[in-house]
Motif scaffolding. Structure first.
Motif, PDB file in Angstrom:
ATOM      1  N   LEU A  32       0.824  -1.201   0.000  1.00 56.90           N
ATOM      2  CA  LEU A  32       0.000   0.000   0.000  1.00 56.90           C
ATOM      3  C   LEU A  32       0.863   1.258   0.000  1.00 56.90           C
ATOM      4  O   LEU A  32       0.542   2.251  -0.669  1.00 56.90           O
ATOM      5  N   LYS A  33       1.962   1.214   0.730  1.00 58.49           N
ATOM      6  CA  LYS A  33       2.876   2.361   0.724  1.00 58.49           C
ATOM      7  C   LYS A  33       3.415   2.597  -0.684  1.00 58.49           C
ATOM      8  O   LYS A  33       3.443   3.742  -1.167  1.00 58.49           O
ATOM      9  N   GLY A  34       3.823   1.521  -1.350  1.00 60.28           N
ATOM     10  CA  GLY A  34       4.321   1.651  -2.711  1.00 60.28           C
ATOM     11  C   GLY A  34       3.269   2.191  -3.659  1.00 60.28           C
ATOM     12  O   GLY A  34       3.553   3.050  -4.512  1.00 60.28           O
ATOM     13  N   TRP A  35       2.040   1.700  -3.508  1.00 61.81           N
ATOM     14  CA  TRP A  35       0.952   2.190  -4.346  1.00 61.81           C
ATOM     15  C   TRP A  35       0.759   3.688  -4.143  1.00 61.81           C
ATOM     16  O   TRP A  35       0.604   4.452  -5.105  1.00 61.81           O
ATOM     17  N   ALA A  36       0.741   4.127  -2.878  1.00 60.55           N
ATOM     18  CA  ALA A  36       0.525   5.547  -2.576  1.00 60.55           C
ATOM     19  C   ALA A  36       1.623   6.409  -3.176  1.00 60.55           C
ATOM     20  O   ALA A  36       1.352   7.444  -3.818  1.00 60.55           O
ATOM     21  N   LEU A  37       2.877   6.013  -2.995  1.00 61.18           N
ATOM     22  CA  LEU A  37       3.985   6.818  -3.503  1.00 61.18           C
ATOM     23  C   LEU A  37       3.983   6.848  -5.032  1.00 61.18           C
ATOM     24  O   LEU A  37       4.296   7.880  -5.640  1.00 61.18           O
ATOM     25  N   ASN A  38       3.621   5.729  -5.646  1.00 59.89           N
ATOM     26  CA  ASN A  38       3.552   5.687  -7.117  1.00 59.89           C
ATOM     27  C   ASN A  38       2.501   6.648  -7.670  1.00 59.89           C
ATOM     28  O   ASN A  38       2.603   7.125  -8.802  1.00 59.89           O
ATOM     29  N   HIS A  39       1.478   6.926  -6.871  1.00 60.58           N
ATOM     30  CA  HIS A  39       0.414   7.830  -7.315  1.00 60.58           C
ATOM     31  C   HIS A  39       0.609   9.253  -6.787  1.00 60.58           C
ATOM     32  O   HIS A  39      -0.261  10.112  -6.978  1.00 60.58           O
ATOM     33  N   GLY A  40       1.718   9.500  -6.098  1.00 61.89           N
ATOM     34  CA  GLY A  40       2.004  10.840  -5.607  1.00 61.89           C
ATOM     35  C   GLY A  40       1.194  11.233  -4.386  1.00 61.89           C
ATOM     36  O   GLY A  40       1.022  12.433  -4.117  1.00 61.89           O
ATOM     37  N   PHE A  41       0.703  10.264  -3.644  1.00 55.22           N
ATOM     38  CA  PHE A  41      -0.094  10.546  -2.443  1.00 55.22           C
ATOM     39  C   PHE A  41       0.793  10.479  -1.201  1.00 55.22           C
ATOM     40  O   PHE A  41       1.770   9.722  -1.147  1.00 55.22           O
ATOM     41  N   SER A  42       0.429  11.247  -0.189  1.00 56.54           N
ATOM     42  CA  SER A  42       1.139  11.175   1.081  1.00 56.54           C
ATOM     43  C   SER A  42       0.766   9.886   1.818  1.00 56.54           C
ATOM     44  O   SER A  42      -0.321   9.337   1.623  1.00 56.54           O
ATOM     45  N   VAL A  43       1.669   9.422   2.650  1.00 52.74           N
ATOM     46  CA  VAL A  43       1.408   8.190   3.388  1.00 52.74           C
ATOM     47  C   VAL A  43       2.134   8.235   4.725  1.00 52.74           C
ATOM     48  O   VAL A  43       3.243   8.763   4.828  1.00 52.74           O
ATOM     49  N   LYS A  44       1.502   7.718   5.752  1.00 55.29           N
ATOM     50  CA  LYS A  44       2.175   7.620   7.047  1.00 55.29           C
ATOM     51  C   LYS A  44       1.694   6.375   7.788  1.00 55.29           C
ATOM     52  O   LYS A  44       0.585   5.891   7.568  1.00 55.29           O
ATOM     53  N   PHE A  45       2.588   5.871   8.656  1.00 54.21           N
ATOM     54  CA  PHE A  45       2.307   4.704   9.480  1.00 54.21           C
ATOM     55  C   PHE A  45       2.339   5.114  10.949  1.00 54.21           C
ATOM     56  O   PHE A  45       2.940   6.128  11.310  1.00 54.21           O
ATOM     57  N   ASP A  46       1.710   4.303  11.791  1.00 54.96           N
ATOM     58  CA  ASP A  46       1.839   4.533  13.228  1.00 54.96           C
ATOM     59  C   ASP A  46       2.613   3.386  13.860  1.00 54.96           C
ATOM     60  O   ASP A  46       3.213   2.553  13.170  1.00 54.96           O
ATOM     61  N   SER A  47       2.610   3.310  15.173  1.00 55.67           N
ATOM     62  CA  SER A  47       3.452   2.359  15.899  1.00 55.67           C
ATOM     63  C   SER A  47       3.089   0.900  15.650  1.00 55.67           C
ATOM     64  O   SER A  47       3.928   0.013  15.837  1.00 55.67           O
ATOM     65  N   VAL A  48       1.852   0.608  15.254  1.00 55.77           N
ATOM     66  CA  VAL A  48       1.452  -0.792  15.038  1.00 55.77           C
ATOM     67  C   VAL A  48       1.316  -1.142  13.570  1.00 55.77           C
ATOM     68  O   VAL A  48       0.929  -2.251  13.219  1.00 55.77           O
ATOM     69  N   ASN A  49       1.614  -0.211  12.684  1.00 60.03           N
ATOM     70  CA  ASN A  49       1.567  -0.406  11.231  1.00 60.03           C
ATOM     71  C   ASN A  49       0.226  -0.071  10.595  1.00 60.03           C
ATOM     72  O   ASN A  49      -0.027  -0.450   9.448  1.00 60.03           O
TER      73      ASN A  49
END
Length: 525
Positions: A32-49
């Motif tokens: 999902l992180k890769g998908w977001a970055l490929n589409h130019g969207f911001s992405v963040k995770f928290d302590s449990v993923n």
């Protein structure tokens, strides 16, 4: 099949190729992180993923309040006894069966993979008009709502949340039961078997199983209760020693199978077969309207079990002593399963229930046979939309455990989600659904648990609703997704998201777009 549905199912096949059993969501989170970055969207995770993907609003709507679209990354990993599927590495391959999507001998994972792929498809479609979106995907929903419980106040900003984790299209869920799991541990005493005893495997399978909240009202058989009944009948006729027992696989799935290794006098084998056969016939008659595949049988060789029930199944010459065997049987028979009470306020709604979920023996050393740490481990899952109902049922389970010398502990549980019939979001959703489909959606409170209950306790001002395409038999290998309902959810969400932009259009002097049914095979371009 229309173009939009094809796109969504293409994403679903890709997601289905990624292992994502509960507590093992790392690979899907990274995808999902890769998908977001490929589409130019911001992405963040928290302590449990947990992951949140920020999708900008369409042109002219960039500064509107964001809308949260939420689902969970994990799935219940159940398979048939015959399946050799390895959930840690093997892809799930969805099959189209008429108007239904199914998997091959395993859970499909539409619960809740379909939420992920609908959200991604909406974000990718540049023709749609919508406010900024926060795509919130949580971890470990199925085994304890771990992801939702770990959310912090700053992780999302939206005050409107669309949970796409309900399983009947045309129904809006506005409330759910709370729940609690109880782990029971009973110490066991093992000893050498008396002379001239033979070991057999007692097998219960072929049951429908299903979701312990969604399907509990149907009265489906619980394999752990059935095997306890068989063991009681045998023990009433002859000397019986339990060598091993295992049943169920998840706290929120009605057990479909159970198996026990038992020893009985060698000269009573024919009588054992007769008892089991008669019991099977009785159960088939009792459950004839509910269960079509009940199978209860005995097999001679413990090594023939697939999969082996536990390391202790190799201990051919030992078993629980007579008193311990009777305590095991008594505890399994006395622990509750099924509906405890029905709601007095909502017709047809289960208020309180329990699921005798998993049973197994752990702690024996198969090399030495030592059993000082050997314990019977049982997990019971209780649900209720009323706190007092949950407390009474849980107290009953505690008393039953004490009666048989067993210890117990409870997890932190999760609260009920109390319905708000005056919710502005509910009103909007009802109006949009009616405008799109020329029919009225239903409103319901469900007996299953939803992350909305936990999210609502953390974000005080958030307005939430749950909906989704039609899924049958979740949490079992019979899970299937009704394909036409996918497009209906899409059409509804397109118009719903667009409705949040109308004030902005009017402010700028625009005419806005007339709400109506999306054209078949298009994305409202």
């Amino acid at each position: 099949m229309d173009e939009i549905t094809e796109i969504i199912l293409s994403h679903f096949r890709e997601v289905s190729s990624i292992p994502r059993c509960s507590k093992n969501e790392d690979k899907i989170a990274m995808w999902l992180k890769g998908w977001a970055l490929n589409h130019g969207f911001s992405v963040k995770f928290d302590s449990v993923n947990n992951i949140v993907i920020g999708v900008p609003g369409s042109k002219g709507c960039e500064y509107l309040p964001s809308i949260v679209i939420q689902g969970h990354m994990d799935m219940v990993c159940e398979k048939t006894q015959e399946s050799e599927h390895d959930f840690s590495k093997d892809p799930i391959i969805p099959d189209v069966d008429g108007e239904w999507l199914r998997a091959q001998g395993t859970t499909l994972g539409a619960d809740n993979g379909i939420a992920i792929v609908i959200a991604l498809s909406l974000a990718e479609d540049k023709s749609l008009r919508h406010p900024p979106l926060e795509l919130l995907f949580t971890v470990d929903e199925e085994t304890g709502l771990t992801g939702a419980n770990a959310l912090t106040p700053d992780f999302i900003s939206g005050e409107i949340l669309l949970n796409v984790d309900s399983e009947d299209e045309g129904i809006f869920t506005v409330g759910c039961a709370g729940g609690l799991n109880t782990k029971i541990e009973m110490p066991l005493v093992f000893s050498s078997l008396p002379e001239k005893m033979l070991s057999f495997n007692l097998m219960v399978d072929g049951l429908a199983g299903g979701h312990s909240g969604v399907d509990i009202h149907e009265g489906r058989a619980n394999a752990n209760k059935l095997i306890a009944g068989a063991l009681s009948l045998i023990a009433g006729k002859m000397d019986l020693r339990i060598q091993d027992i295992n049943g169920g696989s998840a706290h929120n799935a009605i057990p479909r199978y159970a198996q026990a290794t038992v020893a009985v006098p060698a000269d009573r084998q024919d009588e054992l077969s007769a008892i089991v056969s008669e019991y099977e016939s009785k159960l088939r008659s009792e459950y004839s309207e509910i269960e079509s595949g009940i199978s209860i049988r005995i097999e001679e060789s413990p090594s023939s079990l697939s999969p082996p029930i536990s390391p202790s199944s190799d201990l051919q010459n030992e078993g629980a002593d007579s008193e311990t065997t009777n305590r095991i049987i008594g505890l399994l028979q006395d622990l509750p399963h099924g509906i405890a009470s029905m709601s007095k306020d909502v017709e047809g709604l289960v208020e309180t229930s329990s699921n005798l979920a998993t049973v197994n023996i752990k702690g024996r050393d198969k090399e030495t046979g030592k059993d000082e740490d050997g314990k019977l481990i049982i997990v019971s899952s209780q649900r209720s939309s009323v706190d007092s109902g949950l407390a009474v049922l849980t107290s009953s389970i505690e008393k039953t455990a004490k009666k048989y010398g067993a210890a117990y502990e409870h997890n932190s549980g999760y609260p009920p989600w109390q319905p708000d019939m005056s919710s502005p979001l509910l009103k909007r959703c009802m109006e949009v659904y009616s405008s799109v489909f020329d029919e009225k959606a239903k409103i319901e409170v469900i007996h299953a648990g939803l992350e909305c209950a936990v999210i609502g306790s953390k974000y005080e001002n958030i307005d939430m609703i749950s909906f989704g395409p039609t899924i049958k038999n979740p949490h079992s290998p019979d899970e299937c997704l009704y394909i036409p309902s996918i497009r209906k959810i899409w059409d509804f969400m397109v118009v719903l998201l667009e409705s949040f932009t109308e004030k902005e259009e009017k402010k700028k002097g625009g005419k806005g777009k007339k709400k109506g049914k999306a054209k078949k095979g298009t994305s409202r371009k």
